[in-house]
Write a protein that holds these residues in place. Sequence first.
Motif, PDB file in Angstrom:
ATOM      1  N   UNK A 214       8.966  11.745  -0.691  1.00 57.61           N
ATOM      2  CA  UNK A 214       7.704  11.184  -1.169  1.00 57.61           C
ATOM      3  C   UNK A 214       7.008  12.144  -2.130  1.00 57.61           C
ATOM      4  N   UNK A 215       6.999  13.423  -1.784  1.00 63.94           N
ATOM      5  CA  UNK A 215       6.374  14.412  -2.668  1.00 63.94           C
ATOM      6  C   UNK A 215       7.106  14.502  -4.000  1.00 63.94           C
ATOM      7  N   UNK A 216       8.443  14.416  -3.941  1.00 66.02           N
ATOM      8  CA  UNK A 216       9.226  14.467  -5.181  1.00 66.02           C
ATOM      9  C   UNK A 216       8.919  13.271  -6.072  1.00 66.02           C
TER      10      UNK A 216
ATOM     11  N   UNK B  24       2.789   5.706  -2.934  1.00 68.27           N
ATOM     12  CA  UNK B  24       3.980   6.531  -2.784  1.00 68.27           C
ATOM     13  C   UNK B  24       3.870   7.353  -1.501  1.00 68.27           C
ATOM     14  N   UNK B  25       3.696   6.639  -0.408  1.00 67.79           N
ATOM     15  CA  UNK B  25       3.481   7.293   0.874  1.00 67.79           C
ATOM     16  C   UNK B  25       4.208   6.525   1.966  1.00 67.79           C
ATOM     17  N   UNK B  26       4.167   7.070   3.167  1.00 71.62           N
ATOM     18  CA  UNK B  26       4.574   6.315   4.353  1.00 71.62           C
ATOM     19  C   UNK B  26       3.300   5.747   4.972  1.00 71.62           C
ATOM     20  N   UNK B  27       3.421   4.559   5.534  1.00 70.39           N
ATOM     21  CA  UNK B  27       2.252   3.919   6.132  1.00 70.39           C
ATOM     22  C   UNK B  27       2.621   3.487   7.550  1.00 70.39           C
ATOM     23  N   UNK B  28       1.835   3.987   8.520  1.00 65.86           N
ATOM     24  CA  UNK B  28       2.063   3.652   9.929  1.00 65.86           C
ATOM     25  C   UNK B  28       0.918   2.766  10.397  1.00 65.86           C
ATOM     26  N   UNK B  29       1.251   1.545  10.702  1.00 62.17           N
ATOM     27  CA  UNK B  29       0.250   0.554  11.092  1.00 62.17           C
ATOM     28  C   UNK B  29       0.465   0.231  12.572  1.00 62.17           C
ATOM     29  N   UNK B  30      -0.573   0.469  13.374  1.00 62.13           N
ATOM     30  CA  UNK B  30      -0.470   0.228  14.814  1.00 62.13           C
ATOM     31  C   UNK B  30      -1.485  -0.837  15.220  1.00 62.13           C
ATOM     32  N   UNK B  31      -1.007  -1.874  15.854  1.00 61.40           N
ATOM     33  CA  UNK B  31      -1.812  -3.070  16.091  1.00 61.40           C
ATOM     34  C   UNK B  31      -1.999  -3.327  17.592  1.00 61.40           C
TER      35      UNK B  31
ATOM     36  N   UNK C 129       7.076   1.315  -0.090  1.00 62.42           N
ATOM     37  CA  UNK C 129       7.320  -0.128  -0.246  1.00 62.42           C
ATOM     38  C   UNK C 129       8.545  -0.638   0.504  1.00 62.42           C
ATOM     39  N   UNK C 130       9.267   0.242   1.194  1.00 61.33           N
ATOM     40  CA  UNK C 130      10.412  -0.196   1.990  1.00 61.33           C
ATOM     41  C   UNK C 130      10.013  -0.290   3.460  1.00 61.33           C
ATOM     42  N   UNK C 131      10.351  -1.379   4.087  1.00 60.24           N
ATOM     43  CA  UNK C 131      10.055  -1.571   5.500  1.00 60.24           C
ATOM     44  C   UNK C 131      11.088  -0.809   6.325  1.00 60.24           C
ATOM     45  N   UNK C 132      10.629   0.177   7.097  1.00 59.57           N
ATOM     46  CA  UNK C 132      11.532   0.972   7.919  1.00 59.57           C
ATOM     47  C   UNK C 132      11.641   0.438   9.338  1.00 59.57           C
TER      48      UNK C 132
ATOM     49  N   UNK D 205       0.834  -1.201   0.000  1.00 57.28           N
ATOM     50  CA  UNK D 205       0.000   0.000   0.000  1.00 57.28           C
ATOM     51  C   UNK D 205       0.871   1.254   0.000  1.00 57.28           C
ATOM     52  N   UNK D 206       1.941   1.232   0.768  1.00 50.83           N
ATOM     53  CA  UNK D 206       2.833   2.403   0.795  1.00 50.83           C
ATOM     54  C   UNK D 206       3.513   2.588  -0.554  1.00 50.83           C
ATOM     55  N   UNK D 207       3.794   1.473  -1.254  1.00 48.26           N
ATOM     56  CA  UNK D 207       4.404   1.578  -2.573  1.00 48.26           C
ATOM     57  C   UNK D 207       3.427   2.069  -3.621  1.00 48.26           C
ATOM     58  N   UNK D 208       2.214   1.538  -3.618  1.00 45.52           N
ATOM     59  CA  UNK D 208       1.202   1.963  -4.587  1.00 45.52           C
ATOM     60  C   UNK D 208       0.861   3.438  -4.448  1.00 45.52           C
TER      61      UNK D 208
END
Length: 636
Positions: free
Chosen positions: A271-273, A219-226, A248-251, A214-217
């Motif tokens: 990301x904006x670039x 072009x964003x950062x995705x913060x998932x809290x479980x 798409x990169x796991x940080x 999802x972050x790759x599609x």
Amino acid sequence: MKYGFIKVASATPKIRVADCKTNTINIIEQIKEAHKNGASLVVFPELCVTGYTCSDLFYQRVLLNAAEKSVEEVLKKTADLDIISIVGVPVAIESALYNCAAVIYKGDILGIVPKVNIPNYSEFYEVRHYTSGKNLYDEISYAGVETIISDNLVFCCDKMRDFSFGVEVCEDLWVAASPSVEHAKHGATIICNPSTSDDVIGKAQYRRDLVKMQSGKLCCAYIYSDSGFGESTTDMVFSGQNIISENASLLAESKRFTTGIIYADIDVQKLSAERRKTNTFTKSDDNNFTSVYFDMPIKQTKLSREFSRTPFIPSNKSDLDARCEEIITMQATGLATRLAHTGIQNAVLGLSGGLDSTLALIVCVHAFDMLDIDRKNIHTVTMPCFGTTKRTKSNAQLLAEAYGVSFEDINITKAVRQHFADINHDESVTNITYENSQARERTQILMDLSNKYNGLVIGTGDLSELALGWATYNGDHMSMYAVNVSIPKTLVRYLTAYEAQHSEGVLKTVLLDVLDTPVSPELLPPDKNGEIAQKTEDVVGPYELHDFFLYYLVRFGFEPNKIYYLAKRSFAGKYDNATIKKWLTTFVRRFFTQQFKRSCLPDGPKVGSVTLSPRSDWRMPSDACVNLWLENLEED
């Protein structure tokens, strides 16, 4: 936040089901901990104030009132902190109950985002309690403040518009049309997901891949809290698998079946670039979205994120080997395709005994083997002159013999001296005329031999040289197919080392010696010991620095002062700040002034995300002014 870096956090507190007071204490403690560690944004799990597994207790006014009071307490206890907290809470509006995320900052609720997709399958039974927040928009009073509840909210920092985020809740990620798609298309560079996802065998890998994809599609950062420890295990188990991904990169990822906080540094400018560069990433024409602005001061983010000194090179050894194999195959495929298309079965290659021409020979050998053409049809030529050393000349011949290709030794000294006489140049003046006359004579010989053998002249120059303009115009700058055109110098070294690793005998020995030879055009006389005197990196600077500069300038469009900031961190202990700035200034200036050489490049295969071909990735006027970039480098 300076330079576009936002430190974010994903937190899983220990909770007790329906114990809002205890849960609130733990949430506040983690907000304060995240703030202490420099985070500007922290995301908590779905319904963490009450617990996700309250089931029919969600019908109880006692629980809902307690949840609202808990949010009031969070507002009060975090009002003096420069951190945005996203907290999962049930919110009742008239006859409907919504599963929500409250976005809290400086004692206020910036907005409340309801869950859109309410699962009612397998172990999930949310439809029993919750209403979908799809297209909801209402102005409400909640936890003592006036706010908006809507699924169509994007939160934007006034002082840094690239720092903008949207929120979707748990199941919203797992559906075909995730709300985050519209959030991203309305400018959100970060997507926050408060979630409670139970664990079954194999689900963790799928969940991780889903977040990364999802972050790759988008072009964003995705913060998932479980959610994790403390949720009811009557029918399910929750592992607290927190994940932070960027394009798409796991940080960062938490250890499962634990609680706590993970952190990552998100580069929202990058990301904006990326989005601006990808013209298929278009702004949504949906006008139902509301932008909510917040005023957060720009401060220096204490980075924990590392930036490799060699961004073109994978850090993992197994990845590096696979990458090298892939790149050489791509280069060879490009050349093989050109040979097959033209019907030409010969190649002409200037073989100096240096790195670039060695890699070009490696590519030629692989291409001819692909086409089952006799390697003797690869015509290598060494052309010694004033600066040629015994070492490189010997290596050139040994390479040709080891690979079984044709080899010629054509001394160009007399021809160059005749040229000096023709143009009335004093040979004792070792200036640019002295150097480039040799380079152009070599190119003339290669071109004439290509006619003689009906072959293609194979270019050897690499991407780093093109970026710096370190090539003689209409000399080594010119060829009929340039196989190294998108290979940076640092990668040339690794590719050659990979070939050596998979070779044996004389070939392996000579490849290793080529790797150990200083980079030089060998256009000036050797020293008194017969060793290379003219070393390229003494003149233009270290290639590892220039490749670092090139990657971030072209790939992401970073400003020079940001590149300088990153380089100081990455090369600390190897180069001092003054040295880095000196060579970055050189790089920027040469990159602009030497564009005219790149505007008329021969064909060559693109193999990576950075290339300077005027026909594909990089179009730049040859007379563009460099002043803005040099001035930016001087800015704090």
